[in-house]
Design an enzyme around this catalytic site. Structure first.
Site, PDB file in Angstrom:
ATOM      1  N   LEU A   1      32.099  29.683  28.065  1.00 48.60           N
ATOM      2  CA  LEU A   1      30.836  29.531  28.652  1.00 48.60           C
ATOM      3  C   LEU A   1      30.016  31.066  28.769  1.00 48.60           C
ATOM      4  O   LEU A   1      28.896  31.230  28.776  1.00 48.60           O
ATOM      5  CB  LEU A   1      31.003  28.848  29.980  1.00 48.60           C
ATOM      6  CG  LEU A   1      31.134  27.338  29.747  1.00 48.60           C
ATOM      7  CD1 LEU A   1      31.570  26.923  31.403  1.00 48.60           C
ATOM      8  CD2 LEU A   1      29.548  26.778  29.525  1.00 48.60           C
TER       9      LEU A   1
ATOM     10  N   ASP B   1      34.748  41.265  30.990  1.00 50.53           N
ATOM     11  CA  ASP B   1      35.806  40.460  30.848  1.00 50.53           C
ATOM     12  C   ASP B   1      37.074  41.398  30.886  1.00 50.53           C
ATOM     13  O   ASP B   1      37.200  42.523  30.393  1.00 50.53           O
ATOM     14  CB  ASP B   1      35.734  39.778  29.361  1.00 50.53           C
ATOM     15  CG  ASP B   1      36.474  38.604  29.208  1.00 50.53           C
ATOM     16  OD1 ASP B   1      36.104  37.232  29.353  1.00 50.53           O
ATOM     17  OD2 ASP B   1      37.841  38.584  29.149  1.00 50.53           O
TER      18      ASP B   1
ATOM     19  N   ASN C   1      30.906  34.101  36.499  1.00 52.63           N
ATOM     20  CA  ASN C   1      31.575  32.868  35.651  1.00 52.63           C
ATOM     21  C   ASN C   1      32.921  32.902  35.482  1.00 52.63           C
ATOM     22  O   ASN C   1      33.572  31.871  35.320  1.00 52.63           O
ATOM     23  CB  ASN C   1      30.671  33.038  34.084  1.00 52.63           C
ATOM     24  CG  ASN C   1      31.421  32.139  33.217  1.00 52.63           C
ATOM     25  OD1 ASN C   1      31.225  30.820  32.940  1.00 52.63           O
ATOM     26  ND2 ASN C   1      32.152  33.033  32.111  1.00 52.63           N
TER      27      ASN C   1
ATOM     28  N   LYS D   1      36.135  26.305  44.315  1.00 56.07           N
ATOM     29  CA  LYS D   1      34.812  25.807  43.803  1.00 56.07           C
ATOM     30  C   LYS D   1      34.071  25.037  44.923  1.00 56.07           C
ATOM     31  O   LYS D   1      32.716  25.375  45.179  1.00 56.07           O
ATOM     32  CB  LYS D   1      35.085  24.967  42.872  1.00 56.07           C
ATOM     33  CG  LYS D   1      35.614  25.477  41.279  1.00 56.07           C
ATOM     34  CD  LYS D   1      34.725  26.563  41.080  1.00 56.07           C
ATOM     35  CE  LYS D   1      35.141  27.034  39.518  1.00 56.07           C
ATOM     36  NZ  LYS D   1      34.266  28.090  38.960  1.00 56.07           N
TER      37      LYS D   1
ATOM     38  N   THR E   1      36.172  24.934  27.238  1.00 56.84           N
ATOM     39  CA  THR E   1      36.403  26.404  27.359  1.00 56.84           C
ATOM     40  C   THR E   1      37.733  26.566  27.444  1.00 56.84           C
ATOM     41  O   THR E   1      38.749  25.422  27.141  1.00 56.84           O
ATOM     42  CB  THR E   1      35.862  26.908  28.854  1.00 56.84           C
ATOM     43  OG1 THR E   1      36.560  26.152  29.797  1.00 56.84           O
ATOM     44  CG2 THR E   1      34.434  26.412  29.033  1.00 56.84           C
TER      45      THR E   1
ATOM     46  N   ASP F   1      38.063  44.854  37.176  1.00 55.29           N
ATOM     47  CA  ASP F   1      38.494  43.701  37.879  1.00 55.29           C
ATOM     48  C   ASP F   1      37.594  43.132  38.921  1.00 55.29           C
ATOM     49  O   ASP F   1      37.363  43.661  39.761  1.00 55.29           O
ATOM     50  CB  ASP F   1      39.839  44.174  38.469  1.00 55.29           C
ATOM     51  CG  ASP F   1      40.610  42.977  39.219  1.00 55.29           C
ATOM     52  OD1 ASP F   1      40.087  41.802  39.355  1.00 55.29           O
ATOM     53  OD2 ASP F   1      41.837  43.225  39.986  1.00 55.29           O
ATOM     54  N   ILE F   2      37.173  42.098  38.813  1.00 51.57           N
ATOM     55  CA  ILE F   2      36.247  41.506  39.536  1.00 51.57           C
ATOM     56  C   ILE F   2      36.705  41.182  41.025  1.00 51.57           C
ATOM     57  O   ILE F   2      35.956  40.893  42.004  1.00 51.57           O
ATOM     58  CB  ILE F   2      35.353  40.227  39.059  1.00 51.57           C
ATOM     59  CG1 ILE F   2      36.388  39.234  38.757  1.00 51.57           C
ATOM     60  CG2 ILE F   2      34.675  40.642  37.837  1.00 51.57           C
ATOM     61  CD1 ILE F   2      35.768  37.885  38.360  1.00 51.57           C
TER      62      ILE F   2
ATOM     63  N   TYR G   1      42.013  24.950  42.843  1.00 57.62           N
ATOM     64  CA  TYR G   1      40.739  25.290  42.201  1.00 57.62           C
ATOM     65  C   TYR G   1      39.469  24.475  42.929  1.00 57.62           C
ATOM     66  O   TYR G   1      38.544  24.932  42.953  1.00 57.62           O
ATOM     67  CB  TYR G   1      40.513  24.617  40.793  1.00 57.62           C
ATOM     68  CG  TYR G   1      39.797  24.573  39.663  1.00 57.62           C
ATOM     69  CD1 TYR G   1      39.433  25.878  39.346  1.00 57.62           C
ATOM     70  CD2 TYR G   1      39.111  23.612  39.610  1.00 57.62           C
ATOM     71  CE1 TYR G   1      38.196  25.897  38.229  1.00 57.62           C
ATOM     72  CE2 TYR G   1      37.806  23.675  38.682  1.00 57.62           C
ATOM     73  CZ  TYR G   1      37.561  24.697  38.129  1.00 57.62           C
ATOM     74  OH  TYR G   1      36.331  24.846  37.225  1.00 57.62           O
TER      75      TYR G   1
END
Length: 293
Positions: free
Chosen positions: A19, A38, A91, A166, A196, A64-65, A162
Site C-alpha cells: 500500500l 521504509d 502506513n 489499530k 500486501t 526507525d519510525i 494488531y
C-alpha cells in the site's frame, strides 16, 4: 507535472512495497514531493527510482519510525530537502498473529511499537512544526493520515495485538482531529482491504488476482486515490473520519456511539441492574461480528 498535490511535501512510511508504495507513486503522479520511508533500503530505493523515472521528486529514508528522535529527523529532512511539509501518511505496519493465550510480551510490544507508537512519533514532530508555523501567522494545510483496519473497528480473531493497536489509532485520530483543527491540521484514518505483505499469506486465496483479467479488487493501487485526496488541499474540511475502502467500494465508518440510556436518578442496586440491564441490552443493536468469529 501538475495535480491534486502539486508542490505538496508528503512523508509516507512503509513506502517500499504494498500500500505504501502505491500511495507514494500516486502522490508523486499528482505533483507531490515524497519522502519514501521504509526499513528496507532496497525496496524504498526502487519506489524512489520509479517516481523519478516518471518525472517526480522523491527521497529515500530508512530511519526507525518507532524512535522519537529518528522520527524527528525524518520531519527535519523533509523540511531541509523540500522546504516544507504538508502531509504525513502513517502506513508502516507488521503482524505477529497468535491466539490471545499464545501471545508473547514481545509479540504485543513489537506490534504496539510499529503501529501505535510509530503513528505517534512522526505525527508529533509534524504537528509541532505546523503549530509553530500557525502561531507565527503562517498558512498551514497539514494532513495526518492514519492507518487502521477492520480489525481495529471490530476486532479480529488471532490478532488481539494488531486489533488493539489499530483501535488505538482510531481513538488517536479522533483526539488529533479535535486538538489540531485550530492550527489548520486535519487528521483522518483509513481502513483499507488490499493485498500486501501482511495479508498475502493469511488471505492468499481470497485476495489473489483474478485469472480472467477482470477488476483486481485487492490491488493496493485502488486505495491510493483516497490517500491522495486526503493529502490534498481539497480535504481541508474533513477531519476525524475513518474511511473503509476495498476495491471500488468506499464508506465512512460509524464508530462507537452512546446508545439508549436508562436513568434512575439515584444509585442503582445490583438487584435493579439485574432486572434492567438485560432489557436494555436486548434493545441495543449488537456490534458487528469480530472477524473470524
Amino acid at each position: 507535472m501538475s495535480g491534486f498535490c502539486q508542490n505538496r511535501v508528503v512523508i509516507v512510511t512503509g513506502a517500499g512495497s504494498g500500500l505504501g508504495r502505491g500511495y507514494a507513486l500516486a502522490l508523486a503522479a499528482e505533483g507531490a514531493r515524497v519522502i519514501v520511508n521504509d526499513i528496507n533500503e532496497q525496496t524504498a530505493a526502487q519506489t524512489v527510482d520509479e517516481i523519478r523515472r516518471a518525472g517526480g521528486e522523491a527521497r529515500v529514508d530508512t530511519r526507525d519510525i518507532t524512535s522519537y528522535e529518528a522520527a524527528g529527523r525524518i520531519v527535519r529532512d523533509a523540511l531541509e530537502i523540500f522546504g516544507d511539509l504538508h502531509a504525513v501518511v502513517n502506513n508502516a505496519g507488521i503482524c505477529r498473529d497468535r491466539m490471545f493465550v499464545s501471545l508473547t510480551e514481545e509479540d504485543w510490544d513489537r506490534v504496539m511499537a510499529v503501529h501505535l507508537k510509530g503513528h505517534f512519533c512522526i505525527s508529533s514532530h509534524a504537528a509541532k512544526y505546523w503549530r509553530a508555523r500557525a502561531k507565527a501567522g503562517g498558512a498551514v494545510s497539514g494532513r495526518i493520515i492514519n492507518t487502521s483496519s477492520g480489525a481495529g473497528l471490530q476486532g479480529s480473531v488471532g490478532q488481539a495485538n494488531y486489533s488493539a493497536a489499530k483501535g488505538g489509532i482510531l481513538s488517536l485520530t479522533l483526539v488529533q482531529a479535535a486538538e489540531l483543527a485550530r492550527y489548520g491540521i486535519t487528521a483522518n484514518a483509513i481502513a483499507p482491504q488490499a493485498r500486501t505483505g501482511m495479508t498475502e499469506e493469511v488471505f492468499a486465496d481470497m485476495m489473489k488476482k483474478p485469472e480472467d483479467g477482470g477488476f483486481d479488487v485487492f490491488d493496493p493501487a485502488n486505495v491510493a486515490p483516497l490517500v491522495v485526496w486526503l493529502a490534498s488541499a481539497c480535504s481541508a474540511e474533513v477531519t476525524g473520519r475513518c474511511f473503509e475502502i476495498c476495491g471500488g467500494e468506499i464508506s465512512v465508518a460509524d464508530g462507537w456511539r452512546s446508545g439508549e440510556a436508562l436513568s434512575k436518578g439515584a444509585r442503582w442496586t445490583v438487584a435493579e441492574l439485574d432486572q434492567a440491564l438485560p432489557r436494555l441490552i436486548a434493545r441495543t443493536p449488537p456490534a458487528q461480528k469480530v472477524y473470524g468469529s
